[in-house]
Design a protein around this motif. Structure first.
Motif, short mmCIF file in Angstrom:
data_model
loop_
_atom_site.label_atom_id
_atom_site.label_comp_id
_atom_site.label_asym_id
_atom_site.label_seq_id
_atom_site.Cartn_x
_atom_site.Cartn_y
_atom_site.Cartn_z
N TRP A 187 2.63 -0.33 -13.16
CA TRP A 187 1.34 0.16 -12.66
C TRP A 187 0.82 -0.75 -11.56
CZ3 TRP A 187 -3.63 -1.62 -12.19
CH2 TRP A 187 -4.60 -0.66 -11.84
N PHE A 188 0.90 -2.06 -11.75
CA PHE A 188 0.42 -2.98 -10.73
C PHE A 188 1.24 -2.86 -9.44
CE2 PHE A 188 -2.02 -5.25 -13.98
CZ PHE A 188 -3.18 -5.52 -13.27
N ARG A 189 2.56 -2.71 -9.56
CA ARG A 189 3.37 -2.52 -8.35
C ARG A 189 2.97 -1.24 -7.63
NH1 ARG A 189 7.44 -4.30 -11.73
NH2 ARG A 189 8.23 -2.19 -12.03
N HIS A 190 2.79 -0.17 -8.39
CA HIS A 190 2.39 1.12 -7.83
C HIS A 190 0.99 1.02 -7.20
CE1 HIS A 190 2.19 5.47 -7.48
NE2 HIS A 190 1.03 5.45 -8.11
N LYS A 235 -2.68 0.57 -2.37
CA LYS A 235 -3.64 -0.19 -1.55
C LYS A 235 -3.05 -0.49 -0.18
CE LYS A 235 -4.71 -3.67 -4.14
NZ LYS A 235 -5.32 -4.79 -4.88
N ARG A 236 -1.76 -0.79 -0.13
CA ARG A 236 -1.10 -1.07 1.15
C ARG A 236 -1.10 0.18 2.04
NH1 ARG A 236 3.13 -0.06 3.75
NH2 ARG A 236 4.18 1.07 2.09
N ASN A 274 -3.61 3.16 6.82
CA ASN A 274 -4.25 4.32 7.41
C ASN A 274 -5.70 4.38 6.94
OD1 ASN A 274 -4.97 6.72 8.50
ND2 ASN A 274 -3.48 7.96 7.43
N LEU A 275 -6.57 3.66 7.63
CA LEU A 275 -7.96 3.53 7.20
C LEU A 275 -8.73 4.84 7.25
CD1 LEU A 275 -8.81 0.10 8.83
CD2 LEU A 275 -8.20 0.58 6.45
N ASN A 276 -8.24 5.84 7.97
CA ASN A 276 -8.92 7.13 8.04
C ASN A 276 -8.62 8.00 6.83
OD1 ASN A 276 -10.07 6.51 10.52
ND2 ASN A 276 -8.26 7.23 11.62
N GLN A 277 -7.64 7.60 6.04
CA GLN A 277 -7.23 8.40 4.89
C GLN A 277 -7.92 7.87 3.63
OE1 GLN A 277 -3.17 7.81 3.69
NE2 GLN A 277 -2.97 9.92 3.06
N PRO A 278 -8.64 8.73 2.92
CA PRO A 278 -9.31 8.27 1.70
C PRO A 278 -8.30 7.75 0.68
CG PRO A 278 -10.13 10.42 2.35
CD PRO A 278 -8.96 10.11 3.24
N LEU A 279 -8.72 6.75 -0.07
CA LEU A 279 -7.85 6.12 -1.06
C LEU A 279 -7.35 7.12 -2.09
CD1 LEU A 279 -6.60 3.55 -2.16
CD2 LEU A 279 -8.70 3.12 -3.40
N ARG A 280 -8.18 8.05 -2.50
CA ARG A 280 -7.78 9.01 -3.53
C ARG A 280 -6.61 9.88 -3.05
NH1 ARG A 280 -7.92 9.47 -8.97
NH2 ARG A 280 -6.88 11.44 -9.28
N ILE A 281 -6.62 10.26 -1.78
CA ILE A 281 -5.52 11.06 -1.24
C ILE A 281 -4.23 10.24 -1.26
CG2 ILE A 281 -4.62 12.16 0.85
CD1 ILE A 281 -7.52 12.97 1.49
N ALA A 282 -4.33 8.97 -0.89
CA ALA A 282 -3.15 8.10 -0.92
C ALA A 282 -2.63 7.95 -2.34
CB ALA A 282 -3.49 6.73 -0.33
N PHE A 283 -3.54 7.80 -3.29
CA PHE A 283 -3.14 7.68 -4.69
C PHE A 283 -2.45 8.95 -5.16
CE2 PHE A 283 -3.95 8.46 -9.17
CZ PHE A 283 -3.42 7.31 -9.74
N ASP A 284 -3.07 10.11 -4.89
CA ASP A 284 -2.50 11.38 -5.32
C ASP A 284 -1.13 11.63 -4.68
OD1 ASP A 284 -4.68 11.87 -6.90
OD2 ASP A 284 -5.64 13.23 -5.48
N ARG A 285 -1.00 11.32 -3.42
CA ARG A 285 0.27 11.53 -2.73
C ARG A 285 1.36 10.64 -3.34
NH1 ARG A 285 -0.85 11.17 2.87
NH2 ARG A 285 -1.17 13.40 2.76
N ALA A 286 1.04 9.38 -3.58
CA ALA A 286 2.01 8.46 -4.16
C ALA A 286 2.39 8.89 -5.57
CB ALA A 286 1.46 7.04 -4.16
N ARG A 287 1.42 9.35 -6.35
CA ARG A 287 1.68 9.79 -7.72
C ARG A 287 2.57 11.04 -7.73
NH1 ARG A 287 3.00 8.80 -12.53
NH2 ARG A 287 2.06 10.05 -14.14
N LEU A 288 2.29 12.00 -6.85
CA LEU A 288 3.11 13.21 -6.78
C LEU A 288 4.54 12.88 -6.34
CD1 LEU A 288 0.56 15.72 -5.26
CD2 LEU A 288 1.56 15.81 -7.55
#
Length: 95
Positions: free
Chosen positions: A57-60, A65-66, A71-85
């Motif tokens: 989980w910490f690595r993920h 966060k990286r 991409n500062l214009n991209q909301p964190l939640r979208i990055a999280f969802d994309r990585a999880r999918l």
């Protein structure tokens, strides 16, 4: 008779320390973390988690966060969802 398997565990205080929180803060926020993909507590072991699952989980989380910082214009939640999918898709492809 098969030998018992002992899981390396991680306790709440150690997880809280890695997050930079107090133990009480971690325990209070645990439900929300679990809703966002944080590993659940080991059954029958209050305050103990599977160390390998927490490390994953910490690595993920660090990767998310990286990506968000890249991409500062991209909301964190979208990055999280994309990585999880992506992770779930990769697991399905390997099964």
């Amino acid at each position: 008779m098969t030998p018992l398997t002992v899981l390396p565990i991680m306790e709440a205080a150690e997880i809280a320390s890695r997050l930079g929180w107090k133990r009480s803060s971690f325990l209070r926020k645990r439900v929300q973390l679990e809703a966002d993909g944080f590993p659940t507590m080991l059954p029958g072991r209050f305050g103990r988690w599977d160390r390998a699952a927490i490390d994953r989980w910490f690595r993920h989380h660090d990767e998310i966060k990286r990506l968000a910082a890249a991409n500062l214009n991209q909301p964190l939640r979208i990055a999280f969802d994309r990585a999880r999918l992506t992770e779930l898709f990769a697991q399905g492809a390997s099964a």
